[in-house]
Every structure is written in structure tokens, then in C-alpha cells.
Scaffold this motif. Structure first.
Motif, PDB file in Angstrom:
ATOM      1  N   LEU A  19       0.314  -1.266  -0.024  1.00 28.80           N
ATOM      2  CA  LEU A  19       0.248  -0.116   0.303  1.00 28.80           C
ATOM      3  C   LEU A  19       1.291   1.544   0.125  1.00 28.80           C
ATOM      4  N   ASN A  20       2.185   1.320   0.895  1.00 31.14           N
ATOM      5  CA  ASN A  20       2.689   2.639   0.549  1.00 31.14           C
ATOM      6  C   ASN A  20       3.516   2.645  -0.769  1.00 31.14           C
ATOM      7  N   GLN A  21       3.514   1.873  -1.677  1.00 30.65           N
ATOM      8  CA  GLN A  21       4.614   1.064  -2.846  1.00 30.65           C
ATOM      9  C   GLN A  21       3.305   2.159  -3.722  1.00 30.65           C
ATOM     10  N   GLN A  22       2.398   1.856  -3.532  1.00 31.74           N
ATOM     11  CA  GLN A  22       0.958   2.773  -4.560  1.00 31.74           C
ATOM     12  C   GLN A  22       0.320   4.035  -3.640  1.00 31.74           C
ATOM     13  N   ILE A  23       0.827   4.462  -2.716  1.00 32.15           N
ATOM     14  CA  ILE A  23       0.640   5.475  -2.702  1.00 32.15           C
ATOM     15  C   ILE A  23       1.956   6.259  -3.099  1.00 32.15           C
ATOM     16  N   ALA A  24       2.962   5.797  -3.601  1.00 31.70           N
ATOM     17  CA  ALA A  24       3.908   6.284  -4.296  1.00 31.70           C
ATOM     18  C   ALA A  24       3.366   6.384  -5.565  1.00 31.70           C
ATOM     19  N   LYS A  25       2.914   5.445  -6.320  1.00 28.18           N
ATOM     20  CA  LYS A  25       2.482   5.550  -7.992  1.00 28.18           C
ATOM     21  C   LYS A  25       1.143   6.393  -7.870  1.00 28.18           C
ATOM     22  N   GLU A  26       0.129   6.112  -7.086  1.00 26.64           N
ATOM     23  CA  GLU A  26      -0.815   7.173  -6.809  1.00 26.64           C
ATOM     24  C   GLU A  26      -0.003   9.376  -7.233  1.00 26.64           C
ATOM     25  N   GLN A  27       1.067   9.356  -6.858  1.00 29.66           N
ATOM     26  CA  GLN A  27       1.637  10.639  -6.157  1.00 29.66           C
ATOM     27  C   GLN A  27       2.899  10.407  -7.328  1.00 29.66           C
ATOM     28  N   HIS A  28       2.692   9.432  -7.967  1.00 33.03           N
ATOM     29  CA  HIS A  28       3.446   9.761  -9.260  1.00 33.03           C
ATOM     30  C   HIS A  28       2.062  10.035 -10.721  1.00 33.03           C
ATOM     31  N   SER A  29       1.503   9.301 -10.068  1.00 35.63           N
ATOM     32  CA  SER A  29       0.130   9.672 -11.477  1.00 35.63           C
ATOM     33  C   SER A  29       0.094  10.898 -11.470  1.00 35.63           C
ATOM     34  N   SER A  30      -0.647  11.810 -10.101  1.00 34.83           N
ATOM     35  CA  SER A  30      -0.698  12.809  -9.936  1.00 34.83           C
ATOM     36  C   SER A  30       0.665  14.192 -10.367  1.00 34.83           C
ATOM     37  N   VAL A 106      -0.895   1.056 -13.125  1.00 35.39           N
ATOM     38  CA  VAL A 106      -1.665   1.286 -11.592  1.00 35.39           C
ATOM     39  C   VAL A 106      -3.414  -0.242 -11.483  1.00 35.39           C
ATOM     40  N   THR A 107      -3.370  -0.298 -12.942  1.00 30.32           N
ATOM     41  CA  THR A 107      -4.796  -1.393 -12.180  1.00 30.32           C
ATOM     42  C   THR A 107      -3.830  -2.481 -12.316  1.00 30.32           C
ATOM     43  N   GLN A 108      -2.932  -3.225 -12.539  1.00 27.59           N
ATOM     44  CA  GLN A 108      -2.145  -4.073 -12.507  1.00 27.59           C
ATOM     45  C   GLN A 108      -1.795  -4.090 -11.459  1.00 27.59           C
ATOM     46  N   ILE A 113      -1.867  -5.726  -5.573  1.00 24.86           N
ATOM     47  CA  ILE A 113      -2.156  -5.894  -4.132  1.00 24.86           C
ATOM     48  C   ILE A 113      -3.722  -6.725  -3.604  1.00 24.86           C
ATOM     49  N   VAL A 114      -4.602  -6.999  -4.595  1.00 24.34           N
ATOM     50  CA  VAL A 114      -5.565  -7.041  -4.205  1.00 24.34           C
ATOM     51  C   VAL A 114      -5.591  -9.190  -3.713  1.00 24.34           C
ATOM     52  N   ALA A 115      -4.884  -9.713  -4.964  1.00 23.62           N
ATOM     53  CA  ALA A 115      -4.528 -10.581  -5.190  1.00 23.62           C
ATOM     54  C   ALA A 115      -3.891 -11.423  -3.401  1.00 23.62           C
ATOM     55  N   LYS A 116      -3.032 -10.655  -3.107  1.00 25.31           N
ATOM     56  CA  LYS A 116      -1.919 -11.107  -1.629  1.00 25.31           C
ATOM     57  C   LYS A 116      -3.199 -10.927  -0.738  1.00 25.31           C
ATOM     58  N   CYS A 117      -3.923  -9.627  -0.534  1.00 26.78           N
ATOM     59  CA  CYS A 117      -4.652  -9.632   0.305  1.00 26.78           C
ATOM     60  C   CYS A 117      -5.666 -10.907   1.010  1.00 26.78           C
ATOM     61  N   ARG A 118      -6.161 -11.654  -0.756  1.00 24.28           N
ATOM     62  CA  ARG A 118      -6.480 -12.801  -0.793  1.00 24.28           C
ATOM     63  C   ARG A 118      -6.037 -14.033  -0.642  1.00 24.28           C
ATOM     64  N   LYS A 119      -4.628 -13.882  -0.452  1.00 24.60           N
ATOM     65  CA  LYS A 119      -3.362 -15.184   0.014  1.00 24.60           C
ATOM     66  C   LYS A 119      -3.205 -15.111   1.286  1.00 24.60           C
ATOM     67  N   GLU A 135     -12.599   2.760  -9.563  1.00 26.09           N
ATOM     68  CA  GLU A 135     -12.337   3.927 -10.333  1.00 26.09           C
ATOM     69  C   GLU A 135     -11.625   3.763 -11.349  1.00 26.09           C
ATOM     70  N   GLN A 136     -10.276   2.416 -11.341  1.00 27.76           N
ATOM     71  CA  GLN A 136      -9.623   2.381 -12.167  1.00 27.76           C
ATOM     72  C   GLN A 136      -9.983   1.961 -13.235  1.00 27.76           C
ATOM     73  N   MET A 137     -11.278   0.750 -13.519  1.00 24.40           N
ATOM     74  CA  MET A 137     -11.785   0.720 -14.418  1.00 24.40           C
ATOM     75  C   MET A 137     -12.799   1.869 -15.581  1.00 24.40           C
ATOM     76  N   GLU A 138     -13.322   2.791 -14.495  1.00 25.83           N
ATOM     77  CA  GLU A 138     -13.548   3.927 -14.891  1.00 25.83           C
ATOM     78  C   GLU A 138     -12.648   4.919 -15.888  1.00 25.83           C
ATOM     79  N   GLU A 139     -11.680   5.044 -15.438  1.00 28.98           N
ATOM     80  CA  GLU A 139     -10.468   5.965 -15.577  1.00 28.98           C
ATOM     81  C   GLU A 139      -9.731   5.587 -17.212  1.00 28.98           C
ATOM     82  N   GLU A 140      -9.769   3.921 -17.363  1.00 29.87           N
ATOM     83  CA  GLU A 140      -9.159   3.521 -18.209  1.00 29.87           C
ATOM     84  C   GLU A 140     -10.190   3.626 -19.347  1.00 29.87           C
TER      85      GLU A 140
END
Ligand code: FE2
Ligand code: FE2
Length: 168
Positions: A19-30, A106-108, A113-119, A135-140
């Protein structure tokens, strides 16, 4: 002390790191979208500029959603470094193509992360991430629609294409 605190968090620790890596990805996108907005703005492509200014704000909101989720769960959210932002683009079409690539990556990342959560049975975080999956489906889709429009309009003047970029 840190270990005790980390044991009390409700998110799986490996998931929290992702999730922290995802924070960096969202900020990078921004930041990427802000650079794209600037490129469009400087060329008088007003609708495209507004589109990317808006996207930039939205990506920061995504980042903050994850940020708050981590800290509210007793974890530690980290403010990310942002590097490697391109400011030069070959064309408006390329800008949107790169934006689509950005969204796909970002979707990938969200899916991983979702796959990891399930695991690891982190169903709380999986549930939290469902909003991001939608949100990702809509944005794509919204960027794919714009790229379809580029294909349809073919060689039309850039200004006419820009006027077809959605306002909201
Ligand atoms: Fe995002
Ligand atoms: Fe996005």
C-alpha cells in the motif's frame, strides 16, 4: 516499541508495504498528469489541460485515501519521493496514450495487492481496495474513449479534437 505497535495494526504487514508503494504510484500519477496539464496549457489546449489538472487532483485524492487507510489502521504511511517526471511529449495523442499506459500499470498494481490480500486473508484491505478496482476500470475507459475519438477525428485540427475532450 515499534514492534508492539506494528503487531497491533489491522493490515497485514506485507500488504501495508504494498500500500505504501501504491501511495508512491498514485503520487507519481498525480505529478505525471500535472506535467501533462502544463504541456497542454502552454499550447492553448484548454479542455485537455483541464482534463489533466482534474486527473492530477484525483490522483492525489487516491493517494490520500490510502494514506488515511494505513494510518487509521494503526500502520505507518510514508510520504513518497517523486522523481522522473517527463515534460516533453511528441503530440497530444501521445500524451493520452501515455496516460492510458499509466492507468493500466496502476490497475495491474492494484490487482496485485488485491491478490495478495486474498492470499493472506486480509479481507479488510481487500474490501477497501474494491473502490480502486472500480475507479481504475472507469479511468481506463474514459481515456480509451478519448483515444477512440482521436482515431475517428483522424487529421482534424488539434483545436477541434481538444474541444471534444470531456469536461467532467
Ligand atoms: Fe489513481
Ligand atoms: Fe488514475
Amino acid at each position: 516499541m515499534e514492534n508492539i505497535a506494528r503487531q497491533q495494526i489491522s493490515i497485514n504487514l506485507e500488504v501495508m508495504d504494498m500500500l505504501n508503494q501504491q501511495i508512491a504510484k498514485e503520487q507519481h500519477s498525480s505529478s505525471v498528469y500535472l506535467a501533462m496539464a502544463s504541456w497542454c496549457d502552454q499550447r492553448g489546449l484548454e479542455r485537455s489541460a483541464s482534463f489533466f489538472y482534474r486527473q492530477s487532483v484525483e490522483e492525489r485524492e487516491h493517494m490520500m485515501k490510502i494514506f488515511a487507510f494505513i494510518n487509521n489502521s494503526g500502520g505507518s504511511a510514508y510520504s513518497p519521493d517523486v522523481t522522473n517526471i517527463a515534460h516533453e511529449y511528441a503530440s497530444l495523442k501521445e500524451v493520452f496514450e501515455l496516460a492510458l499506459q499509466q492507468e493500466i500499470s496502476v490497475t495491474q498494481s492494484i490487482y496485485k495487492i488485491v491478490a495478495k490480500c486474498r492470499k493472506v486473508n486480509d479481507f479488510g484491505t481487500e474490501n477497501f481496495l474494491q473502490w480502486f478496482v472500480e475507479e481504475q476500470m472507469e479511468e481506463e475507459q474514459s481515456i480509451r474513449d478519448i483515444l477512440d475519438m482521436f482515431d475517428l477525428m483522424g487529421d482534424a485540427p488539434l483545436k477541434l479534437i481538444d474541444e471534444r475532450i470531456p469536461k467532467e
